[in-house]
Design a protein around this motif. Structure first.
Motif, PDB file in Angstrom:
ATOM      1  N   ASN A  66      14.984  20.291  -6.756  1.00  9.90           N
ATOM      2  CA  ASN A  66      14.157  19.376  -7.289  1.00  9.90           C
ATOM      3  C   ASN A  66      14.894  18.137  -8.101  1.00  9.90           C
ATOM      4  OD1 ASN A  66      12.590  22.092  -7.385  1.00  9.90           O
ATOM      5  ND2 ASN A  66      11.197  20.649  -7.439  1.00  9.90           N
ATOM      6  N   ARG A  67      14.791  16.944  -7.711  1.00 12.63           N
ATOM      7  CA  ARG A  67      15.215  15.880  -8.191  1.00 12.63           C
ATOM      8  C   ARG A  67      14.212  14.955  -8.633  1.00 12.63           C
ATOM      9  NH1 ARG A  67      18.787  18.973  -8.431  1.00 12.63           N
ATOM     10  NH2 ARG A  67      20.929  18.821  -7.526  1.00 12.63           N
ATOM     11  N   SER A  68      13.309  15.193  -9.903  1.00 16.71           N
ATOM     12  CA  SER A  68      12.251  14.132 -10.148  1.00 16.71           C
ATOM     13  C   SER A  68      12.549  13.050 -10.786  1.00 16.71           C
ATOM     14  CB  SER A  68      11.025  15.399 -10.786  1.00 16.71           C
ATOM     15  OG  SER A  68      11.977  15.747 -12.034  1.00 16.71           O
ATOM     16  N   GLY A  69      11.564  12.168 -10.805  1.00 20.77           N
ATOM     17  CA  GLY A  69      11.566  11.094 -11.496  1.00 20.77           C
ATOM     18  C   GLY A  69      11.752   9.801 -10.578  1.00 20.77           C
ATOM     19  N   GLY A  70      11.139   8.600 -11.428  1.00 18.26           N
ATOM     20  CA  GLY A  70      11.051   7.375 -10.704  1.00 18.26           C
ATOM     21  C   GLY A  70       9.933   7.257  -9.573  1.00 18.26           C
ATOM     22  N   ASN A  93       7.068  11.880   1.026  1.00 15.09           N
ATOM     23  CA  ASN A  93       5.810  11.570   1.150  1.00 15.09           C
ATOM     24  C   ASN A  93       5.256  10.213   0.899  1.00 15.09           C
ATOM     25  OD1 ASN A  93       5.149  10.659  -1.778  1.00 15.09           O
ATOM     26  ND2 ASN A  93       6.276  12.824  -2.120  1.00 15.09           N
ATOM     27  N   ILE A  94       3.865   9.834   1.202  1.00 18.52           N
ATOM     28  CA  ILE A  94       3.266   8.766   1.133  1.00 18.52           C
ATOM     29  C   ILE A  94       3.719   7.566  -0.085  1.00 18.52           C
ATOM     30  CG2 ILE A  94       1.471   9.478  -0.410  1.00 18.52           C
ATOM     31  CD1 ILE A  94      -0.371   7.464   1.287  1.00 18.52           C
ATOM     32  N   GLY A  95       4.283   8.217  -1.202  1.00 14.71           N
ATOM     33  CA  GLY A  95       4.543   7.447  -2.346  1.00 14.71           C
ATOM     34  C   GLY A  95       5.898   6.733  -2.154  1.00 14.71           C
ATOM     35  N   PRO A  96       7.081   7.699  -2.129  1.00 11.37           N
ATOM     36  CA  PRO A  96       8.354   6.712  -2.221  1.00 11.37           C
ATOM     37  C   PRO A  96       8.466   6.496  -0.738  1.00 11.37           C
ATOM     38  CG  PRO A  96       8.702   9.293  -2.547  1.00 11.37           C
ATOM     39  CD  PRO A  96       7.118   8.768  -2.613  1.00 11.37           C
ATOM     40  N   GLN A  97       8.017   6.905   0.296  1.00  9.97           N
ATOM     41  CA  GLN A  97       8.310   6.550   1.653  1.00  9.97           C
ATOM     42  C   GLN A  97       7.466   5.603   2.481  1.00  9.97           C
ATOM     43  OE1 GLN A  97       9.624  10.005   0.455  1.00  9.97           O
ATOM     44  NE2 GLN A  97      11.104   8.333   0.309  1.00  9.97           N
ATOM     45  N   ALA A  98       6.482   5.016   1.635  1.00 10.52           N
ATOM     46  CA  ALA A  98       5.500   4.125   2.374  1.00 10.52           C
ATOM     47  C   ALA A  98       5.173   3.149   1.256  1.00 10.52           C
ATOM     48  CB  ALA A  98       4.095   4.819   2.911  1.00 10.52           C
ATOM     49  N   PRO A 157       1.486  12.258 -10.731  1.00  9.54           N
ATOM     50  CA  PRO A 157       3.020  12.730 -10.248  1.00  9.54           C
ATOM     51  C   PRO A 157       3.968  11.699 -10.320  1.00  9.54           C
ATOM     52  CG  PRO A 157       1.743  12.806  -8.199  1.00  9.54           C
ATOM     53  CD  PRO A 157       0.918  12.247  -9.324  1.00  9.54           C
ATOM     54  N   GLY A 158       3.536  10.452 -10.810  1.00  5.27           N
ATOM     55  CA  GLY A 158       4.488   9.507 -10.817  1.00  5.27           C
ATOM     56  C   GLY A 158       4.239   8.040 -10.550  1.00  5.27           C
ATOM     57  N   VAL A 159       4.778   6.996 -11.209  1.00  6.48           N
ATOM     58  CA  VAL A 159       4.363   5.532 -10.798  1.00  6.48           C
ATOM     59  C   VAL A 159       4.474   5.449  -9.140  1.00  6.48           C
ATOM     60  CG1 VAL A 159       4.755   3.251 -11.067  1.00  6.48           C
ATOM     61  CG2 VAL A 159       4.790   4.798 -13.006  1.00  6.48           C
ATOM     62  N   GLY A 160       3.684   4.788  -8.567  1.00 10.30           N
ATOM     63  CA  GLY A 160       3.782   4.628  -7.248  1.00 10.30           C
ATOM     64  C   GLY A 160       3.236   5.748  -6.157  1.00 10.30           C
ATOM     65  N   GLU A 319      -4.046  -6.580  -3.565  1.00  9.07           N
ATOM     66  CA  GLU A 319      -4.622  -6.369  -5.176  1.00  9.07           C
ATOM     67  C   GLU A 319      -3.438  -6.961  -5.859  1.00  9.07           C
ATOM     68  OE1 GLU A 319      -7.342  -4.983  -5.680  1.00  9.07           O
ATOM     69  OE2 GLU A 319      -7.871  -3.850  -3.949  1.00  9.07           O
ATOM     70  N   GLY A 320      -2.570  -7.662  -5.582  1.00 11.05           N
ATOM     71  CA  GLY A 320      -1.688  -8.079  -6.352  1.00 11.05           C
ATOM     72  C   GLY A 320      -0.795  -7.456  -7.310  1.00 11.05           C
ATOM     73  N   LEU A 321      -0.563  -6.088  -6.667  1.00 10.29           N
ATOM     74  CA  LEU A 321       0.245  -5.063  -7.629  1.00 10.29           C
ATOM     75  C   LEU A 321       1.727  -5.355  -7.332  1.00 10.29           C
ATOM     76  CD1 LEU A 321      -1.927  -2.060  -6.915  1.00 10.29           C
ATOM     77  CD2 LEU A 321      -1.829  -3.285  -8.793  1.00 10.29           C
ATOM     78  N   GLN A 322       2.401  -5.350  -8.373  1.00  8.55           N
ATOM     79  CA  GLN A 322       4.018  -5.258  -8.394  1.00  8.55           C
ATOM     80  C   GLN A 322       4.475  -4.548  -9.847  1.00  8.55           C
ATOM     81  OE1 GLN A 322       6.841  -7.480  -6.224  1.00  8.55           O
ATOM     82  NE2 GLN A 322       5.479  -6.014  -5.339  1.00  8.55           N
ATOM     83  N   MET A 323       5.605  -3.764  -9.440  1.00  7.66           N
ATOM     84  CA  MET A 323       6.250  -3.384 -10.695  1.00  7.66           C
ATOM     85  C   MET A 323       7.498  -2.958 -10.557  1.00  7.66           C
ATOM     86  SD  MET A 323       4.250   0.245 -10.984  1.00  7.66           S
ATOM     87  CE  MET A 323       2.604  -0.448 -10.909  1.00  7.66           C
ATOM     88  N   ASP A 324       8.439  -2.660 -11.534  1.00  9.53           N
ATOM     89  CA  ASP A 324       9.826  -2.237 -11.467  1.00  9.53           C
ATOM     90  C   ASP A 324       9.750  -0.612 -11.284  1.00  9.53           C
ATOM     91  OD1 ASP A 324      10.627  -4.940 -11.360  1.00  9.53           O
ATOM     92  OD2 ASP A 324      10.523  -5.076 -13.532  1.00  9.53           O
ATOM     93  N   VAL A 325      10.731   0.113 -10.749  1.00  6.49           N
ATOM     94  CA  VAL A 325      10.875   1.128 -10.924  1.00  6.49           C
ATOM     95  C   VAL A 325      11.489   1.598 -12.348  1.00  6.49           C
ATOM     96  CG1 VAL A 325      12.542   3.155 -10.179  1.00  6.49           C
ATOM     97  CG2 VAL A 325      11.687   1.556  -8.499  1.00  6.49           C
ATOM     98  N   GLY A 326      10.715   2.584 -12.729  1.00  9.45           N
ATOM     99  CA  GLY A 326      11.091   2.788 -14.322  1.00  9.45           C
ATOM    100  C   GLY A 326      12.415   3.479 -14.519  1.00  9.45           C
TER     101      GLY A 326
END
Length: 326
Positions: A66-70, A93-98, A157-160, A319-326
């Protein structure tokens, strides 16, 4: 939930595919499956299922780490930087890979940084609330949110990740707001929900269903287009209110390898993934989790991932969504 005709036809192909791989690539050292999330969620479960299968099939050691975060990006980067020799995989998964490719401005990897190896499971998210929330239907919950703008907290489970985006889209369509609290995986978020430290969340049904069945949380709706057979009395969110009619989200979890991993290695691993998904005990477990096995070839998964990247790019852009990796 039943297998699609295409997926069902693909299952018998796993055995001959596996047979062809018997004389091919085999690991020469310990295999690592990096989980970009905390223990307890579907990303973690898929990694441990495959690690146990590979260890049994190939005799060597295979471990899930497990390497969680971001929002899954930290673990993803560890795999991107790993040697491309077939001994390191990413439980993606769909979050970091899509979703992440369009959502994050400062992402350090691109789709071409990874090779899709094999999809494993697909399923909806489920909107669950702590029993203290005075709502038993989606319309009642929306009314409660509107009466208490920004006062309720929801976990993810995390932003994004798809549970986060499921909440964002839900709030946008209903004109409501809540305070987002990101965690390092679905497991820790679910613990906080059961404890009442957050009031609601969109959880992967594949992990959240156990809390629902135990009565520790109350399910109000699923994010898929139709109801899920494992929770037949819980409506699809899109059927509960006119403003939610466009609402549909499905999650997925699969394996990736660093770019330029040799073809014999990823072909052998893909064959083993398909063999695992073809096992009756795997299919029974997935059904109990409210998910569907997703077997297929390397090309099948590659095309699927590309389509998901394009789909979520359009949603996020609209939706105009944009953010930075925390």
């Amino acid at each position: 939930m039943t297998l699609s005709r295409r997926a069902a036809l693909a299952l018998p192909m796993a055995i001959p595919t596996l047979a062809r791989a018997q004389a091919g690539w085999r690991p020469s050292q310990q295999m690592r499956i990096i989980v970009p999330a905390a223990p307890g969620g579907t990303t973690d479960i898929m990694a441990r299922l495959l690690a146990a299968h590979l260890q049994q099939r190939w005799g060597g050691t295979a471990v899930a780490e497990n390497r969680s975060g971001g929002g899954g990006t930290i673990g993803t980067m560890e795999v991107v930087r790993a040697p491309a020799d077939g001994h390191t995989l990413l439980s993606g998964n769909i979050g970091p890979q899509a979703i992440g490719y369009s959502l994050f401005r400062n992402l350090q990897y691109r789709p071409e940084s990874l090779m899709p190896v094999g999809n494993m499971i697909r399923g909806p998210n489920v909107l669950v609330v702590h029993p203290s929330v005075p709502a038993r239907t989606v319309p009642e919950f929306v009314a409660h949110l509107r009466a208490n703008p920004g006062k309720l907290s929801y976990g993810s489970p995390g932003v994004g990740q798809s549970p986060h985006l499921s909440g964002v889209w839900f709030h946008q369509l209903t004109g409501t707001e809540g305070t987002h609290v990101p965690f390092r995986g679905a497991g820790p978020a679910a613990v906080e929900l059961v404890a009442g430290n957050i009031q609601y969340m969109f959880d992967n049904l594949t992990t959240g269903i156990q809390q629902v069945r135990a009565g520790r949380v109350r399910a109000l709706g699923v994010t898929s287009a139709e109801r899920n057979p494992q929770l037949p009395d819980v409506p699809a969110i899109r059927e509960t209110m006119p403003e939610l009619s466009p609402y549909e989200v499905n999650t997925w979890f699969g394996m990736f390898a660093p770019a330029n991993t040799p073809a014999p290695a990823i072909q052998a691993i893909n064959a083993e993934i398909n063999a695992l998904l073809a096992m009756p005990e795997t299919q029974a477990r997935f059904a109990q989790m409210g998910g569907v096995p997703m077997p297929g070839t390397l090309d099948d998964f590659g095309a699927f991932v590309q389509a998901e990247i394009e789909k979520w790019s359009a949603v996020i852009r609209r939706e105009g969504l944009q953010m930075d990796v925390g």
